[in-house]
Design an enzyme around this catalytic site. Structure first.
Site, PDB file in Angstrom:
ATOM      1  N   ARG A 167       0.845  -1.198   0.000  1.00  0.00           N
ATOM      2  CA  ARG A 167       0.000   0.000   0.000  1.00  0.00           C
ATOM      3  C   ARG A 167       0.876   1.243   0.000  1.00  0.00           C
ATOM      4  O   ARG A 167       0.623   2.208  -0.710  1.00  0.00           O
ATOM      5  CB  ARG A 167      -0.957   0.018   1.207  1.00  0.00           C
ATOM      6  CG  ARG A 167      -1.683   1.361   1.307  1.00  0.00           C
ATOM      7  CD  ARG A 167      -2.859   1.446   2.271  1.00  0.00           C
ATOM      8  NE  ARG A 167      -2.858   0.546   3.380  1.00  0.00           N
ATOM      9  CZ  ARG A 167      -2.085   0.641   4.458  1.00  0.00           C
ATOM     10  NH1 ARG A 167      -1.206   1.635   4.586  1.00  0.00           N
ATOM     11  NH2 ARG A 167      -2.156  -0.253   5.418  1.00  0.00           N
ATOM     12  N   TYR A 190     -16.472  17.717 -14.728  1.00  0.00           N
ATOM     13  CA  TYR A 190     -16.871  16.320 -14.920  1.00  0.00           C
ATOM     14  C   TYR A 190     -17.930  15.916 -13.876  1.00  0.00           C
ATOM     15  O   TYR A 190     -17.794  16.234 -12.693  1.00  0.00           O
ATOM     16  CB  TYR A 190     -15.620  15.434 -14.793  1.00  0.00           C
ATOM     17  CG  TYR A 190     -15.891  13.964 -14.847  1.00  0.00           C
ATOM     18  CD1 TYR A 190     -16.173  13.333 -16.058  1.00  0.00           C
ATOM     19  CD2 TYR A 190     -15.873  13.191 -13.700  1.00  0.00           C
ATOM     20  CE1 TYR A 190     -16.423  11.980 -16.108  1.00  0.00           C
ATOM     21  CE2 TYR A 190     -16.122  11.832 -13.745  1.00  0.00           C
ATOM     22  CZ  TYR A 190     -16.399  11.227 -14.958  1.00  0.00           C
ATOM     23  OH  TYR A 190     -16.654   9.893 -15.008  1.00  0.00           O
ATOM     24  N   ASP A 243      -7.537  19.368 -13.858  1.00  0.00           N
ATOM     25  CA  ASP A 243      -7.861  18.037 -14.382  1.00  0.00           C
ATOM     26  C   ASP A 243      -7.489  18.055 -15.863  1.00  0.00           C
ATOM     27  O   ASP A 243      -8.142  18.710 -16.677  1.00  0.00           O
ATOM     28  CB  ASP A 243      -9.357  17.771 -14.170  1.00  0.00           C
ATOM     29  CG  ASP A 243      -9.793  16.395 -14.679  1.00  0.00           C
ATOM     30  OD1 ASP A 243      -9.074  15.816 -15.509  1.00  0.00           O
ATOM     31  OD2 ASP A 243     -10.863  15.929 -14.247  1.00  0.00           O
ATOM     32  N   LYS A 277      -8.733   7.052 -19.211  1.00  0.00           N
ATOM     33  CA  LYS A 277      -8.991   7.620 -20.528  1.00  0.00           C
ATOM     34  C   LYS A 277      -7.718   7.529 -21.384  1.00  0.00           C
ATOM     35  O   LYS A 277      -7.256   6.450 -21.618  1.00  0.00           O
ATOM     36  CB  LYS A 277      -9.495   9.055 -20.369  1.00  0.00           C
ATOM     37  CG  LYS A 277     -10.551   9.224 -19.253  1.00  0.00           C
ATOM     38  CD  LYS A 277     -11.850   8.498 -19.511  1.00  0.00           C
ATOM     39  CE  LYS A 277     -12.768   8.404 -18.288  1.00  0.00           C
ATOM     40  NZ  LYS A 277     -13.074   9.650 -17.608  1.00  0.00           N
TER      41      LYS A 277
HETATM   42  C1  LIG Z   1     -13.428  10.009 -16.277  1.00  0.00           C
HETATM   43  C2  LIG Z   1     -13.054  11.332 -15.734  1.00  0.00           C
HETATM   44  C3  LIG Z   1     -12.830  11.519 -14.360  1.00  0.00           C
HETATM   45  C4  LIG Z   1     -13.039  10.425 -13.338  1.00  0.00           C
HETATM   46  O1  LIG Z   1     -12.120   9.383 -13.493  1.00  0.00           O
HETATM   47  P1  LIG Z   1     -12.458   7.857 -13.121  1.00  0.00           P
HETATM   48  O2  LIG Z   1     -11.200   7.154 -13.506  1.00  0.00           O
HETATM   49  O3  LIG Z   1     -13.657   7.442 -13.900  1.00  0.00           O
HETATM   50  O4  LIG Z   1     -12.706   7.826 -11.638  1.00  0.00           O
HETATM   51  C5  LIG Z   1     -12.448  12.774 -13.941  1.00  0.00           C
HETATM   52  N1  LIG Z   1     -12.298  13.803 -14.809  1.00  0.00           N
HETATM   53  C6  LIG Z   1     -12.509  13.652 -16.134  1.00  0.00           C
HETATM   54  C7  LIG Z   1     -12.332  14.809 -17.040  1.00  0.00           C
HETATM   55  C8  LIG Z   1     -12.898  12.416 -16.642  1.00  0.00           C
HETATM   56  O5  LIG Z   1     -13.134  12.286 -17.956  1.00  0.00           O
END
Ligand SMILES: *Cc1c(COP(=O)(O)O)cnc(C)c1O
Length: 386
Positions: free
Chosen positions: A50, A103, A176, A201
């Site tokens: 961890r 998001y 982000d 992504k």
């Molecule tokens: C998918 C996404 C998230 C969240 O990520 P997860 O891996 O699904 O928890 C946050 N910000 C953006 C812009 C995203 O496309």
């Protein structure tokens, strides 16, 4: 080292010493615990997985390298990364300024968990106007949270302008960066303090691993987030670390092809009589085209557009495509298509959707890396049926 060299080699230096087997690729270390020869000295520096794990260390070194950051940390999802950032840097009674069309999962986490349960205050503002961000800052503000380009309207925030405001007001700026990936945008270089990615992504890029990444340069910020990563424990697993490290090796190649295909389709759609409008930061018709060009090194693979007509025309189109998979998410090698009003943004109240511009005919494409001939034919035959 340049981007594609770093993304392949960093974190994976073959280990020849001390009986190391010289693996050319980082091995999948599943051990939860690591044996010691001497009581007080962890062999090889690892104690318990961890806290740290050799496969995760490899991908975390890659995260830092591709964002041009000093530090990288891996999490079990994008939202786990976000939660850990907030646990580390924000406390009850603090105030956070957040972009309004953030998001959906981030919005739920901020409003329902940190807002309602832990009494953190949030202001949601249109951060495409830096002055509104500045005006929203209060004496108890500790963090600004932005996302650029936004989802699904692909609006652009001026990272450098907001970072100057953040510095002047002594507030941290987190970005982000999921939509652009580190290949096309590096917020730390524009003055941000923290970068976060959903590696689910583009970074992993194969739609087969949920994960999150955090990158930063400041020692104290890193120590606080790393302390919280170990304390909360929402870590990236060894297998996900292995998959993501593997995905990162082709991130540059994939982003180039995503973008090439996206530019082709954006222009095709913009010229088509059955299309109302196309939103893509790489089109001169995008209202923030100049800002996009100045802070990004590319425009990515996401396109939003409206078909002419009403929701039935949009549905006909969505059900007629063959190569675009009708699904949520984005950033994988396969092309995906979705209807924000009925799918990803269905939980957003209709008035808010209207305010943001998410109409019933709006369709979002995550353009994959397939042969463009097939994607073009698919879009054209589906538009004929729309
Ligand atoms: C998918 C996404 C998230 C969240 O990520 P997860 O891996 O699904 O928890 C946050 N910000 C953006 C812009 C995203 O496309």
């Amino acid at each position: 080292m340049e981007f594609r060299t770093k993304s392949i080699h960093i974190g994976e230096e073959p280990n020849y010493k001390d009986g190391g087997t010289g693996d050319a690729v980082v091995p999948l270390h599943l051990a939860t615990t690591f044996a010691r020869k001497e009581v007080e000295i962890p062999t090889g520096g690892y104690e318990y997985s961890r806290s740290s794990n050799p496969t995760r260390k490899a991908v975390e070194d890659k995260f830092a390298a591709i964002e041009g950051a000093k530090y990288g940390l891996g999490f079990s999802s994008g939202l786990a990364a976000e939660s850990t950032i907030l646990f580390a840097l924000v406390k009850s009674g603090d105030h956070v300024v957040c972009i309004d069309d953030v998001y959906g999962g981030t919005q739920r986490l901020f409003r329902k968990v940190f807002g309602e349960k832990y009494k953190v205050e949030f202001s949601f503002v249109d951060a495409t106007n830096a002055k509104l961000v500045e005006a929203a800052i209060q004496s108890n503000s500790t963090l600004i949270w932005i996302e650029t380009p936004t989802n699904p309207m692909l609006k652009i925030c001026d990272i450098e302008a907001i970072s100057k405001i953040a510095k002047a007001k002594d507030v941290l700026l987190a970005v982000d960066n999921t939509f652009m990936s580190p290949y096309f945008q590096n917020p730390l270089a524009l003055g941000a303090d923290i970068v976060m990615h959903s590696t689910s992504k583009y970074i992993n890029g194969h739609s087969d691993s949920i994960g999150g990444a955090v990158m930063c340069n400041d020692d104290a910020i890193f120590e606080q987030i790393q302390f919280m990563q170990n304390s909360v424990g929402a870590i990236m697993s060894p297998f996900d670390s292995y998959l993501v490290a593997r995905g990162i090796k082709t991130l540059g190649l994939r982003m180039e092809q995503h973008q090439k295909n996206a530019i082709y389709l954006a222009e095709l759609l913009e010229a088509h009589p059955k299309v109302n409008k196309v939103i893509y930061p790489g089109l001169a018709s995008h209202p923030q085209y100049e800002l996009a060009k100045s802070q990004m090194t590319g425009f990515g693979g996401m396109i939003s557009f409206e078909v002419k007509g009403d929701i039935l025309n949009a549905k006909n189109f969505l059900e007629a495509v063959r190569h675009f998979v009708l699904a949520e998410s984005l950033g994988g090698v396969e092309s995906l298509i979705e209807h924000p009003a009925l799918m990803t943004h269905a939980s957003v109240p209709i008035e808010d959707r209207k305010k943001l511009g998410i109409s019933d005919t709006l369709i979002r494409l995550s353009v994959g890396v397939e042969d463009i001939k097939d994607l073009e034919q698919d879009i054209l035959q589906a538009l004929a049926k729309a």
